[in-house]
Design a protein around this motif. Structure first.
Motif, PDB file in Angstrom:
ATOM      1  N   LEU A 169       0.723  -1.112   0.219  1.00 17.98           N
ATOM      2  CA  LEU A 169       0.172   0.409   0.119  1.00 17.98           C
ATOM      3  C   LEU A 169       0.890   0.894  -0.486  1.00 17.98           C
ATOM      4  CD1 LEU A 169      -2.871  -1.088   2.505  1.00 17.98           C
ATOM      5  CD2 LEU A 169      -3.296  -0.714   0.102  1.00 17.98           C
ATOM      6  N   THR A 170       0.254   1.607  -0.667  1.00 15.27           N
ATOM      7  CA  THR A 170       1.333   3.204  -0.142  1.00 15.27           C
ATOM      8  C   THR A 170       0.579   3.832   1.658  1.00 15.27           C
ATOM      9  OG1 THR A 170      -0.648   4.956  -0.635  1.00 15.27           O
ATOM     10  CG2 THR A 170       0.352   4.203  -2.267  1.00 15.27           C
ATOM     11  N   PRO A 171       2.060   5.164   1.874  1.00 13.11           N
ATOM     12  CA  PRO A 171       1.995   5.519   2.646  1.00 13.11           C
ATOM     13  C   PRO A 171       0.606   6.011   3.472  1.00 13.11           C
ATOM     14  CG  PRO A 171       4.237   6.125   1.708  1.00 13.11           C
ATOM     15  CD  PRO A 171       3.144   5.206   0.710  1.00 13.11           C
ATOM     16  N   GLY A 172       0.046   6.773   2.474  1.00 10.86           N
ATOM     17  CA  GLY A 172      -0.716   7.502   2.693  1.00 10.86           C
ATOM     18  C   GLY A 172      -1.935   6.049   3.128  1.00 10.86           C
ATOM     19  N   ARG A 173      -2.247   5.449   2.567  1.00  8.44           N
ATOM     20  CA  ARG A 173      -3.601   4.067   3.001  1.00  8.44           C
ATOM     21  C   ARG A 173      -3.178   3.212   3.730  1.00  8.44           C
ATOM     22  NH1 ARG A 173      -3.603   3.896  -3.340  1.00  8.44           N
ATOM     23  NH2 ARG A 173      -5.443   4.402  -3.787  1.00  8.44           N
ATOM     24  N   GLN A 174      -1.549   3.306   4.189  1.00  6.88           N
ATOM     25  CA  GLN A 174      -1.086   2.623   5.275  1.00  6.88           C
ATOM     26  C   GLN A 174      -1.354   3.162   6.871  1.00  6.88           C
ATOM     27  OE1 GLN A 174       3.116   1.448   5.012  1.00  6.88           O
ATOM     28  NE2 GLN A 174       3.050   0.939   3.169  1.00  6.88           N
ATOM     29  N   ARG A 175      -1.048   4.483   6.413  1.00  3.31           N
ATOM     30  CA  ARG A 175      -1.233   5.402   7.839  1.00  3.31           C
ATOM     31  C   ARG A 175      -2.760   4.981   8.083  1.00  3.31           C
ATOM     32  NH1 ARG A 175       1.015   9.338   5.949  1.00  3.31           N
ATOM     33  NH2 ARG A 175      -0.642  10.292   5.049  1.00  3.31           N
ATOM     34  N   SER A 176      -3.846   5.137   6.656  1.00  8.90           N
ATOM     35  CA  SER A 176      -5.205   5.853   7.539  1.00  8.90           C
ATOM     36  C   SER A 176      -5.909   4.040   7.902  1.00  8.90           C
ATOM     37  CB  SER A 176      -6.329   4.913   5.829  1.00  8.90           C
ATOM     38  OG  SER A 176      -5.763   4.067   4.999  1.00  8.90           O
ATOM     39  N   TYR A 177      -5.444   2.912   8.113  1.00  5.09           N
ATOM     40  CA  TYR A 177      -5.647   1.709   8.660  1.00  5.09           C
ATOM     41  C   TYR A 177      -4.937   2.021  10.221  1.00  5.09           C
ATOM     42  CZ  TYR A 177      -7.352  -0.364   4.311  1.00  5.09           C
ATOM     43  OH  TYR A 177      -7.918  -0.500   3.165  1.00  5.09           O
ATOM     44  N   ILE A 178      -3.442   2.469   9.708  1.00  5.47           N
ATOM     45  CA  ILE A 178      -2.855   2.181  11.519  1.00  5.47           C
ATOM     46  C   ILE A 178      -3.631   3.230  12.366  1.00  5.47           C
ATOM     47  CG2 ILE A 178      -0.439   3.376  13.320  1.00  5.47           C
ATOM     48  CD1 ILE A 178       1.153   2.359   9.938  1.00  5.47           C
ATOM     49  N   LEU A 179      -3.949   4.274  11.936  1.00  8.96           N
ATOM     50  CA  LEU A 179      -4.799   5.519  12.008  1.00  8.96           C
ATOM     51  C   LEU A 179      -6.074   4.934  13.208  1.00  8.96           C
ATOM     52  CD1 LEU A 179      -4.216   8.431  11.043  1.00  8.96           C
ATOM     53  CD2 LEU A 179      -3.341   7.842  12.839  1.00  8.96           C
ATOM     54  N   HIS A 180      -7.073   4.349  12.146  1.00  8.61           N
ATOM     55  CA  HIS A 180      -7.956   3.693  11.987  1.00  8.61           C
ATOM     56  C   HIS A 180      -7.940   2.141  13.380  1.00  8.61           C
ATOM     57  CE1 HIS A 180     -12.341   2.252  11.780  1.00  8.61           C
ATOM     58  NE2 HIS A 180     -11.694   0.756  11.569  1.00  8.61           N
ATOM     59  N   ILE A 181      -7.103   1.390  13.012  1.00  9.54           N
ATOM     60  CA  ILE A 181      -7.123   0.224  13.919  1.00  9.54           C
ATOM     61  C   ILE A 181      -6.924   0.838  15.494  1.00  9.54           C
ATOM     62  CG2 ILE A 181      -5.559  -1.670  14.577  1.00  9.54           C
ATOM     63  CD1 ILE A 181      -6.470  -2.401  11.091  1.00  9.54           C
ATOM     64  N   GLY A 182      -5.556   1.278  14.803  1.00  8.66           N
ATOM     65  CA  GLY A 182      -5.460   1.643  16.941  1.00  8.66           C
ATOM     66  C   GLY A 182      -5.926   3.628  17.531  1.00  8.66           C
ATOM     67  N   SER A 183      -7.055   3.294  17.200  1.00  4.65           N
ATOM     68  CA  SER A 183      -7.769   4.685  17.774  1.00  4.65           C
ATOM     69  C   SER A 183      -8.304   3.995  18.631  1.00  4.65           C
ATOM     70  CB  SER A 183      -8.231   5.380  16.239  1.00  4.65           C
ATOM     71  OG  SER A 183      -9.366   4.742  15.714  1.00  4.65           O
ATOM     72  N   ALA A 184      -8.903   2.396  18.494  1.00  6.80           N
ATOM     73  CA  ALA A 184      -9.842   1.839  19.002  1.00  6.80           C
ATOM     74  C   ALA A 184      -9.575   1.654  20.571  1.00  6.80           C
ATOM     75  CB  ALA A 184     -10.182   0.293  18.997  1.00  6.80           C
ATOM     76  N   LYS A 185     -10.259   1.498  22.133  1.00  3.87           N
ATOM     77  CA  LYS A 185      -9.114   1.996  23.581  1.00  3.87           C
ATOM     78  C   LYS A 185      -8.830   0.347  23.434  1.00  3.87           C
ATOM     79  CE  LYS A 185     -11.098   5.999  24.548  1.00  3.87           C
ATOM     80  NZ  LYS A 185     -11.573   6.722  25.662  1.00  3.87           N
ATOM     81  N   GLN A 186     -10.157  -0.506  22.949  1.00  2.00           N
ATOM     82  CA  GLN A 186      -9.808  -1.990  23.878  1.00  2.00           C
ATOM     83  C   GLN A 186      -9.092  -3.013  22.012  1.00  2.00           C
ATOM     84  OE1 GLN A 186     -13.717  -3.227  24.865  1.00  2.00           O
ATOM     85  NE2 GLN A 186     -14.346  -1.950  26.791  1.00  2.00           N
ATOM     86  N   ALA A 187      -8.651  -3.798  22.616  1.00  2.00           N
ATOM     87  CA  ALA A 187      -8.342  -5.003  22.125  1.00  2.00           C
ATOM     88  C   ALA A 187      -8.689  -5.647  21.190  1.00  2.00           C
ATOM     89  CB  ALA A 187      -6.940  -5.802  22.854  1.00  2.00           C
ATOM     90  N   LYS A 188     -10.003  -5.708  21.920  1.00  2.00           N
ATOM     91  CA  LYS A 188     -10.830  -6.815  20.609  1.00  2.00           C
ATOM     92  C   LYS A 188     -11.351  -5.919  19.931  1.00  2.00           C
ATOM     93  CE  LYS A 188     -13.084 -10.271  24.666  1.00  2.00           C
ATOM     94  NZ  LYS A 188     -13.514 -10.249  24.938  1.00  2.00           N
TER      95      LYS A 188
END
Length: 210
Positions: A169-188
């Motif tokens: 993926l392009t860096p921007g697309r990778q970043r979109s997943y990192i931010l979306h997934i990482g913003s969740a507070k719970q591991a589940k």
């Protein structure tokens, strides 16, 4: 004074056309039409070229996007593509999102405010043009500066194909997943988001792409 673009005339009359409220009283453009018209007048009184991109008025210099006008439910905005590089002497600019690195917006809720700030807004636009002329670029955070969510890393460790697809993926697309997934507070929740994102990652799309 720049030349009006008929495509933007259509936007002002009907809306952006990106939802089923186009041409109706409920359209956000209809809600803020007077203020949007005042913003348009301010931008047209600069050397920028009026175009329409992504359904909304976009103003360019030498082919580069400089500012845009947009309507939202609670306000309308003048958006600067490289607003982070402006001096912002009047403290008007805000980042539209907590992770936005380059763009900045000025929000409005009444046409009178645009009229009051017309000379200031024009000065900001002219400064933005100078930024473009100088070829200045925002110093974006690099991918190495973002920590991969543990759950995403574990999923890629267990699935080489997912790892290859993500790294392609392009860096921007990778970043979109990192931010979306990482913003969740719970591991589940983070684990669930990884699973929901798999197909998009394999399709080579960013989180916000459809």
């Amino acid at each position: 004074m720049s030349t009006k673009n008929p495509a933007v005339d259509e936007y002002m009359a009907e809306g952006c056309g990106r939802c089923d409220k186009v041409g109706t009283p409920e359209c956000k453009v209809n809600t803020w039409r007077d203020g949007l018209a005042e913003l348009r007048n301010v931008v047209l009184d600069t050397p920028l070229t009026e175009e329409r991109k992504w359904g909304s008025p976009c103003y360019t210099y030498d082919g580069q996007n400089v500012v845009m006008i947009g309507a939202f439910k609670t306000n309308y905005v003048l958006s600067f593509m490289k607003g982070a590089l402006l001096k912002d002497e009047h403290h008007l600019l805000v980042a539209p999102g907590e992770n936005t690195q380059s763009g900045r917006v000025i929000r409005f809720t009444d046409a009178e405010r645009v009229v009051e700030l017309a000379s200031v807004l024009k000065a900001y636009i002219l400064e933005a043009i100078e930024v473009e002329k100088a070829g200045l670029r925002v110093d974006f955070k690099k991918m190495k500066d973002y920590a991969l969510p543990l759950e995403l890393q574990q999923a890629m460790d267990a699935d080489a194909a997912l790892k290859d697809a993500f790294e392609a993926l392009t860096p921007g697309r990778q970043r979109s997943y990192i931010l979306h997934i990482g913003s969740a507070k719970q591991a589940k929740t983070r684990e669930a988001r990884v699973e929901k994102c798999r197909d998009k990652i394999f399709d080579g799309k960013g989180f916000n792409e459809y």
